[in-house]
Enzyme design. Structure first.
Site, PDB file in Angstrom:
ATOM      1  CD  GLN A  70      -5.607  -6.257  -1.492  1.00 48.63           C
ATOM      2  OE1 GLN A  70      -5.283  -5.943  -2.562  1.00 48.63           O
ATOM      3  NE2 GLN A  70      -6.440  -7.349  -1.536  1.00 48.63           N
ATOM      4  CD  GLU A  77       0.059 -11.802  -2.850  1.00 50.87           C
ATOM      5  OE1 GLU A  77      -0.524 -10.851  -2.216  1.00 50.87           O
ATOM      6  OE2 GLU A  77      -0.698 -12.398  -3.629  1.00 50.87           O
ATOM      7  CG  PHE A 128       0.350 -13.337  -7.040  1.00 46.03           C
ATOM      8  CD1 PHE A 128       1.637 -13.105  -7.753  1.00 46.03           C
ATOM      9  CD2 PHE A 128      -0.292 -12.191  -6.786  1.00 46.03           C
ATOM     10  CE1 PHE A 128       2.472 -12.278  -7.652  1.00 46.03           C
ATOM     11  CE2 PHE A 128       0.186 -10.902  -6.905  1.00 46.03           C
ATOM     12  CZ  PHE A 128       1.508 -11.038  -7.486  1.00 46.03           C
ATOM     13  NE  ARG A 178      -6.151  -5.802  -5.815  1.00 44.35           N
ATOM     14  CZ  ARG A 178      -5.041  -6.002  -6.432  1.00 44.35           C
ATOM     15  NH1 ARG A 178      -4.679  -6.666  -7.475  1.00 44.35           N
ATOM     16  NH2 ARG A 178      -3.905  -5.406  -5.533  1.00 44.35           N
ATOM     17  CG  LEU A 220       3.789  -3.599  -3.446  1.00 45.56           C
ATOM     18  CD1 LEU A 220       2.824  -3.920  -2.121  1.00 45.56           C
ATOM     19  CD2 LEU A 220       3.358  -3.833  -4.721  1.00 45.56           C
ATOM     20  CG  HIS A 248      -1.766  -2.643  -2.543  1.00 41.17           C
ATOM     21  ND1 HIS A 248      -0.743  -2.065  -3.236  1.00 41.17           N
ATOM     22  CD2 HIS A 248      -1.977  -3.786  -3.440  1.00 41.17           C
ATOM     23  CE1 HIS A 248      -0.450  -2.807  -4.169  1.00 41.17           C
ATOM     24  NE2 HIS A 248      -0.930  -3.916  -4.408  1.00 41.17           N
ATOM     25  CG  HIS A 297       0.464  -5.608  -0.676  1.00 38.43           C
ATOM     26  ND1 HIS A 297       1.644  -6.294  -0.139  1.00 38.43           N
ATOM     27  CD2 HIS A 297       0.332  -5.977  -1.812  1.00 38.43           C
ATOM     28  CE1 HIS A 297       2.011  -7.128  -0.835  1.00 38.43           C
ATOM     29  NE2 HIS A 297       1.437  -6.944  -2.198  1.00 38.43           N
ATOM     30  NE  ARG A 299      -2.147  -8.764  -2.413  1.00 40.66           N
ATOM     31  CZ  ARG A 299      -1.808  -8.057  -3.525  1.00 40.66           C
ATOM     32  NH1 ARG A 299      -2.644  -7.157  -3.875  1.00 40.66           N
ATOM     33  NH2 ARG A 299      -0.969  -8.452  -4.173  1.00 40.66           N
TER      34      ARG A 299
HETATM   35  C1  LIG Z   1       2.492  -0.775  -6.211  1.00 40.64           C
HETATM   36  C2  LIG Z   1       1.218  -1.515  -6.826  1.00 40.64           C
HETATM   37  C3  LIG Z   1       1.499  -2.738  -7.109  1.00 40.64           C
HETATM   38  C4  LIG Z   1       0.573  -3.463  -7.825  1.00 40.64           C
HETATM   39  N1  LIG Z   1       0.802  -4.804  -8.343  1.00 40.64           N
HETATM   40  C5  LIG Z   1      -0.209  -5.379  -8.925  1.00 40.64           C
HETATM   41  C6  LIG Z   1       0.018  -6.689  -9.410  1.00 40.64           C
HETATM   42  O1  LIG Z   1       1.088  -7.536  -9.450  1.00 40.64           O
HETATM   43  N2  LIG Z   1      -1.026  -7.357 -10.090  1.00 40.64           N
HETATM   44  C7  LIG Z   1      -2.197  -6.636  -9.987  1.00 40.64           C
HETATM   45  O2  LIG Z   1      -3.151  -7.382 -10.854  1.00 40.64           O
HETATM   46  N3  LIG Z   1      -2.521  -5.523  -9.694  1.00 40.64           N
HETATM   47  C8  LIG Z   1      -1.448  -4.930  -8.961  1.00 40.64           C
HETATM   48  N4  LIG Z   1      -1.803  -3.644  -8.459  1.00 40.64           N
HETATM   49  C9  LIG Z   1      -3.046  -2.987  -8.776  1.00 40.64           C
HETATM   50  C10 LIG Z   1      -3.010  -2.485 -10.186  1.00 40.64           C
HETATM   51  O3  LIG Z   1      -2.089  -1.866 -10.494  1.00 40.64           O
HETATM   52  C11 LIG Z   1      -4.126  -1.144 -10.237  1.00 40.64           C
HETATM   53  O4  LIG Z   1      -5.420  -1.453  -9.621  1.00 40.64           O
HETATM   54  C12 LIG Z   1      -4.347  -0.911 -11.823  1.00 40.64           C
HETATM   55  O5  LIG Z   1      -3.041  -0.711 -12.392  1.00 40.64           O
HETATM   56  C13 LIG Z   1      -5.215   0.434 -11.938  1.00 40.64           C
HETATM   57  O6  LIG Z   1      -5.195   0.704 -13.267  1.00 40.64           O
HETATM   58  P1  LIG Z   1      -6.135   1.860 -14.077  1.00 40.64           P
HETATM   59  O7  LIG Z   1      -6.072   1.764 -15.360  1.00 40.64           O
HETATM   60  O8  LIG Z   1      -7.454   1.556 -13.412  1.00 40.64           O
HETATM   61  O9  LIG Z   1      -5.713   3.067 -13.125  1.00 40.64           O
HETATM   62  P2  LIG Z   1      -4.144   4.105 -13.144  1.00 40.64           P
HETATM   63  O10 LIG Z   1      -3.340   3.206 -13.764  1.00 40.64           O
HETATM   64  O11 LIG Z   1      -3.961   4.542 -11.849  1.00 40.64           O
HETATM   65  O12 LIG Z   1      -4.476   5.238 -14.178  1.00 40.64           O
HETATM   66  C14 LIG Z   1      -5.564   6.286 -13.896  1.00 40.64           C
HETATM   67  C15 LIG Z   1      -5.458   7.141 -15.072  1.00 40.64           C
HETATM   68  O13 LIG Z   1      -6.598   8.163 -14.888  1.00 40.64           O
HETATM   69  C16 LIG Z   1      -6.033   9.238 -14.987  1.00 40.64           C
HETATM   70  N5  LIG Z   1      -6.741  10.366 -14.121  1.00 40.64           N
HETATM   71  C17 LIG Z   1      -6.916  10.191 -12.927  1.00 40.64           C
HETATM   72  N6  LIG Z   1      -7.688  11.201 -12.553  1.00 40.64           N
HETATM   73  C18 LIG Z   1      -7.871  12.138 -13.598  1.00 40.64           C
HETATM   74  C19 LIG Z   1      -8.482  13.219 -13.759  1.00 40.64           C
HETATM   75  N7  LIG Z   1      -9.053  13.942 -12.790  1.00 40.64           N
HETATM   76  N8  LIG Z   1      -8.523  14.009 -14.764  1.00 40.64           N
HETATM   77  C20 LIG Z   1      -7.823  13.073 -15.931  1.00 40.64           C
HETATM   78  N9  LIG Z   1      -7.166  12.028 -15.809  1.00 40.64           N
HETATM   79  C21 LIG Z   1      -7.280  11.568 -14.542  1.00 40.64           C
HETATM   80  C22 LIG Z   1      -4.643   9.329 -14.493  1.00 40.64           C
HETATM   81  O14 LIG Z   1      -3.793  10.293 -15.264  1.00 40.64           O
HETATM   82  C23 LIG Z   1      -4.372   7.940 -15.117  1.00 40.64           C
HETATM   83  O15 LIG Z   1      -3.784   7.910 -16.568  1.00 40.64           O
HETATM   84  C24 LIG Z   1      -0.729  -2.583  -7.715  1.00 40.64           C
HETATM   85  C25 LIG Z   1      -1.090  -1.329  -7.591  1.00 40.64           C
HETATM   86  C26 LIG Z   1       0.107  -0.865  -6.808  1.00 40.64           C
HETATM   87  C27 LIG Z   1      -0.056   0.649  -6.183  1.00 40.64           C
END
Ligand SMILES: Cc1cc2nc3c(=O)[nH]c(=O)nc-3n(C[C@H](O)[C@H](O)[C@H](O)COP(=O)(O)OP(=O)(O)OC[C@H]3O[C@@H](n4cnc5c(N)ncnc54)[C@H](O)[C@@H]3O)c2cc1C
Ligand code: SF4
Ligand code: SF4
Ligand code: FES
Lengths: 247, 588
Positions: free
Chosen positions: B231, B246, B117, B389, B243, B354, B233, B286
């Site tokens: 960031q 990577e 990566f 990141r 996306l 991203h 991407h 990135r």
């Molecule tokens: C396309 C893409 C590919 C990625 N690939 C990678 C990768 O390969 N490797 C890596 O390490 N990272 C990757 N990332 C980054 C990583 O996926 C995210 O940073 C991470 O998944 C975020 O997880 P989280 O649990 O913080 O948020 P999320 O999974 O976004 O969850 C947020 C939660 O909060 C809830 N929520 C939000 N607002 C409210 C509200 N007002 N009331 C109630 N609930 C609410 C939502 O319903 C959801 O359940 C990628 C990101 C993207 C977008």
């Protein structure tokens, strides 16, 4: 800028004000590359703030946007306008589920079923982190990998004739999920899952026509999973009718 | 208003929220847990993560390497104590995921496989084909079902935090099915609400990523840290912003300009090699790859399309077998969305917003300065990502710090928490009144979608890959204006059941706050570091800015920014080195 105008015929139902569902037609100026979800988003942003539907990822992985599109259950973010040359598209909520509002259906029944199949590893042996990973060869992974791909979009429930007739049927995605864990080399939970999977409302309820697998946008093949599960249980099941069987 | 009580309240059921819930349940099964999410857990945007999660597991790797890659990748704006424990705990967390059934890709021996990566010196990214986040999310969700103390409130939209006398005791949330507001009362609250990419028009982030939790904490007085670091991407599909992971480049893909030239060699990342070398060329970090695109565009070496300029991602030499085995989703997405099968054709790509490096300020225990309030995942800023990141560090982050938040919250509750005062009910009533006002207003001069377009366009124009005083100021002014106008918007849908006009309006409210924190922090950071590149201050300035920006909410105007020292333990700030000099492992 717009390349084409489509007629989007959307089923509307707002329980507080509508006696019953009705169709509302929107004339939507669309870009050629758009999917049905883009057209809905256009309606929401530019034409009618009162339309409700679920979506999030726009890349067919979150499973939010399953709906009936011209009578077939599809992901709105994977239904490309170019595949609907007549320019008229009918959009309805998923069949076989109660409508909560507009294109939003009530998912409670499915969520309960998903929970009921114990969709987690019931280990052969408790393992500590210090012991490292379970070894699992690519072939062992392959035995269940396909069934891990389900995004819970419920397109399969919308076409399942058995679920349509009797909603006590556990149904394709939840049974495929149970099978996914049963087939995982790390798991020993088959017996614990059997009270749901092998019950009358479980695998034996499926008539194996395979409509679910045909509409699955992720090629999970729930019908295949159910067939395999039946096969695995077949011997037990048949012997249970013999004198001295466990029934 | 109905009151729902729980010991620990978790806002968000993505990867971070689910990991937190499991940690609380394991710390003490007697603690009651309320897990709120505005979407069903499996719809959370963690499902979109494709590439993988980094953690040291192989014998040729060590924790020090992961530490140094992360610290230098973050241009030394990382807190090194946080990075230290992060790299230490992540392998254990990934193993736990393995025990819980995550279908990691394997070597023939049966051990988990790793892939290269960007910005990582050694191959250490665990993956499940190109659907890693999806599998992690479903594994966590399904595993969480095992714990009876986890009570989910699916499709509950959280509106405000409830605080009393310097501590947080709960939140208000609307049950989306009925439109009824509830008061959730607890002893500890954990925010796991994800990122805020939707403040930009072109992003890989799903509809849910609107920064709600960041805004809630911010309004409750918790600073947002390092918000200017956004960031880009380098490889998003034009038009949709989808996306292409990577891992495409990790598996050996090339980035080429309109002449078919691997242009990254002109930006200190070379020399080009036919097979990938870690930390070089396409496996650089990135920020630098996205910046290289910007320069190519200025030189007229990108390819114009109706969705903006692009360069090409070339995967053809990987062959169909490898693409199908390692990158099946990428093949499907490219074929469907831009009509380019990577097996036979070049795929157009451009940089796309991203990930938010910044977020709710927390310490290494995932605790915020507000007593009883914790935060983890993308909404938080524990400062392991610094100014940039590294790909595959955030899936790890949500596990490590989700688990820490859960354990921390459980411990805090068990120590005994004073009951909140009367004020809580009054605050809940205020929160309800705020929402009701949108229903009651009749005529509005501005519509929410139009304001949103204005806001996101301003962010792209003013806070893009390269910024300067004038562009950022222009963005700040537009945000002030949007904020003013937003005060008078009215709902066009007045119904109660699943009213998405309401939720989009609440999301817009959050987006304005978060965007303002980003822009004002960017304006005041007069240096270039990582993802924050100023054309008018092109050098990194450790003297003045080896510091975290802290944006403090100001109800009457722009936030106040002050600064917090970076924690430096063993790695003194130095030049970031990529390309041949970086000594990365060959990934052939
Ligand atoms: C396309 C893409 C590919 C990625 N690939 C990678 C990768 O390969 N490797 C890596 O390490 N990272 C990757 N990332 C980054 C990583 O996926 C995210 O940073 C991470 O998944 C975020 O997880 P989280 O649990 O913080 O948020 P999320 O999974 O976004 O969850 C947020 C939660 O909060 C809830 N929520 C939000 N607002 C409210 C509200 N007002 N009331 C109630 N609930 C609410 C939502 O319903 C959801 O359940 C990628 C990101 C993207 C977008
Ligand atoms: S094969 Fe079975 S589960 Fe699938 S649609 Fe037919 S009856 Fe339903
Ligand atoms: S099995 Fe397929 S159709 Fe059914 S819910 Fe899963 S992904 Fe959707
Ligand atoms: S929006 Fe996520 S599957 Fe369609």
């Amino acid at each position: 800028m717009s390349e084409r105008t489509i007629e989007l015929e959307v089923l509307r139902y707002r329980p507080e004000q509508d006696q019953e569902p009705f169709f509302q037609t929107y004339k939507v100026p669309c870009e050629e590359e758009w999917v049905v979800l883009d057209a809905l988003n256009y309606v929401k942003e530019e034409m009618d703030r009162t339309l409700s539907y679920r979506w999030s990822c726009h890349m067919f992985v979150c499973g939010s946007c399953g709906m009936m599109i011209d009578g077939e259950p599809k992901l709105a973010c994977k239904a490309f306008l170019k595949d609907y040359p007549t320019g008229k598209i009918r959009v309805e909520p998923l069949s076989n589920f109660p409508i909560e509002r507009d294109l939003v259906v009530v998912l409670d029944d499915f969520v309960e079923k998903l929970e009921s199949v114990k969709p987690y590893i019931i280990p052969k042996e408790e393992r500590t982190v210090e012991q490292g990973e379970y070894l699992q060869t690519p072939a062992q992974l392959k035995a269940f990998k396909q069934y891990t791909l389900c995004i819970n979009c419920l397109c399969c429930y919308a076409v399942c004739p058995q679920y349509g007739l009797d909603e006590s049927f556990v149904g394709p995605a939840a049974l495929a999920l149970a099978h996914r864990y049963n087939m995982d080399s790390r798991d020993l939970g088959r017996a614990a899952r059997d009270d749901v999977v092998a019950a009358a409302e479980g695998i034996w309820h499926c008539s194996f026509v395979g409509a679910c697998s045909q509409v699955c946008p992720k090629d999970v093949d729930p019908a295949g999973a159910i067939q395999q599960a039946k096969f695995a249980h077949g011997i037990d099941y048949l012997t249970s009718f013999l004198p001295g069987g466990k029934r | 208003m109905q009151v729902i009580e729980a010991d620990v309240i978790i806002v968000g059921a993505g990867g971070a929220g689910l990991r937190t819930a499991i940690a609380v349940a394991e710390a003490d099964p007697k603690l009651s847990i309320a897990l709120l999410s505005k979407v069903y857990p499996m719809r959370s945007h963690t499902c979109a993560a494709e590439g993988g999660a980094a953690g040291v597991i192989k014998s040729n790797d060590n924790l020090e390497y992961h530490f140094h890659d992360t610290v230098s990748g973050g241009d030394w704006l990382t807190d090194q104590d946080a990075v230290d424990l992060f790299v230490n705990e992540i392998p254990k967390e990934l193993l736990r995921m393995e025990h819980w059934g995550c279908p990691w890709s394997r070597e023939t021996s049966g051990n988990v496989a790793v892939r290269p990566f960007g910005g990582m010196k050694i191959m250490r990214t665990w993956f499940a084909a190109d659907k890693t986040g999806f599998h992690m999310l479903h594994t966590l969700f399904q595993t969480s079902i095992k714990y009876p103390s986890v009570k989910r409130f699916d499709e509950y939209y959280t509106v405000d935090l409830l605080t009393d006398d310097g501590a947080c005791y709960g939140c208000t949330a609307i049950e989306m099915r009925t439109g009824q507001m509830r008061q959730f009362r607890g002893k500890a609250i954990v925010i796991c609400s994800g990122g805020a990419g939707k403040i930009f028009p072109f992003t890989t982030n799903g509809a849910v990523k609107t920064g709600d939790g960041m805004a809630m904490a911010y309004r409750a007085g918790v600073p947002l840290k390092d918000m200017e670091f956004v960031q880009y991407h380098p490889t998003g599909l034009p038009g949709s912003g989808i996306l292409l992971t990577e891992a495409c480049r990790g598996e050996g893909g090339y980035l080429v300009n309109k002449d078919g030239y691997r242009y990254l060699q002109d930006y200190g990342l070379g020399p080009e090699t036919p097979t990938p070398v870690l930390k070089a060329m396409e496996l650089g970090p990135r920020d630098q790859l996205s910046q290289a695109f910007w320069h190519e565009q200025k030189k007229g070496r990108t390819i114009p399309t109706k969705w903006g300029d692009v360069v090409h991602l070339d995967l053809r030499h990987l062959g169909e077998k490898k693409i199908d085995e390692r990158l099946p989703l990428i093949r499907e997405l490219s074929a469907k969305y831009v009509d380019s099968d990577p097996v036979t054709t070049l795929v157009p790509v451009r940089p796309v917003v991203h990930y938010m490096m910044g977020g709710i300020h927390t310490d290494i225990h995932a605790a915020t300065p507000l007593k009883g309030l914790y935060a983890a995942g993308e909404c938080a800023c524990v400062s392991i990502n610094g100014a940039n990141r590294l790909g595959s560090n955030s899936l790890g982050e949500l596990l490590v710090f989700g688990a820490r938040a859960g354990r921390g919250a459980a411990e805090y509750v068990k120590k005994g928490v004073r009951a909140p005062g009367e004020r809580l009910d009054a605050l809940a009533a205020d929160s309800e009144a705020r929402v009701k006002a949108w229903f009651q207003r009749t005529q509005a001069s501005d519509r929410v979608p139009a304001l949103k377009k204005r806001l996101t366009t301003a962010m792209e124009d003013g806070c893009g890959i390269y910024r300067d005083e004038a562009t950022i100021k222009a963005a700040c002014d537009i945000i002030v204006d949007v904020r003013e106008r937003f005060k008078n918007v009215a709902l066009e849908d007045k119904s109660s059941v699943y009213n998405t006009d309401l939720y989009q309006t609440l999301e817009m409210d959050a987006m304005i706050e978060v965007a303002q924190a980003v822009a004002v922090s960017a304006l005041q950071r007069r240096e270039s570091r990582g993802a924050h590149q100023r054309l008018d201050h092109v050098k990194r300035d450790d003297e003045a800015f080896l510091k975290h920006s802290m944006a403090h909410y100001n109800p009457n105007g722009e936030p106040r920014i002050d600064y917090l020292d970076v924690v430096i333990t063993k790695s003194k700030p130095a030049e970031r080195v990529y390309g041949a000099r970086a000594g990365g492992q060959s990934a052939a």
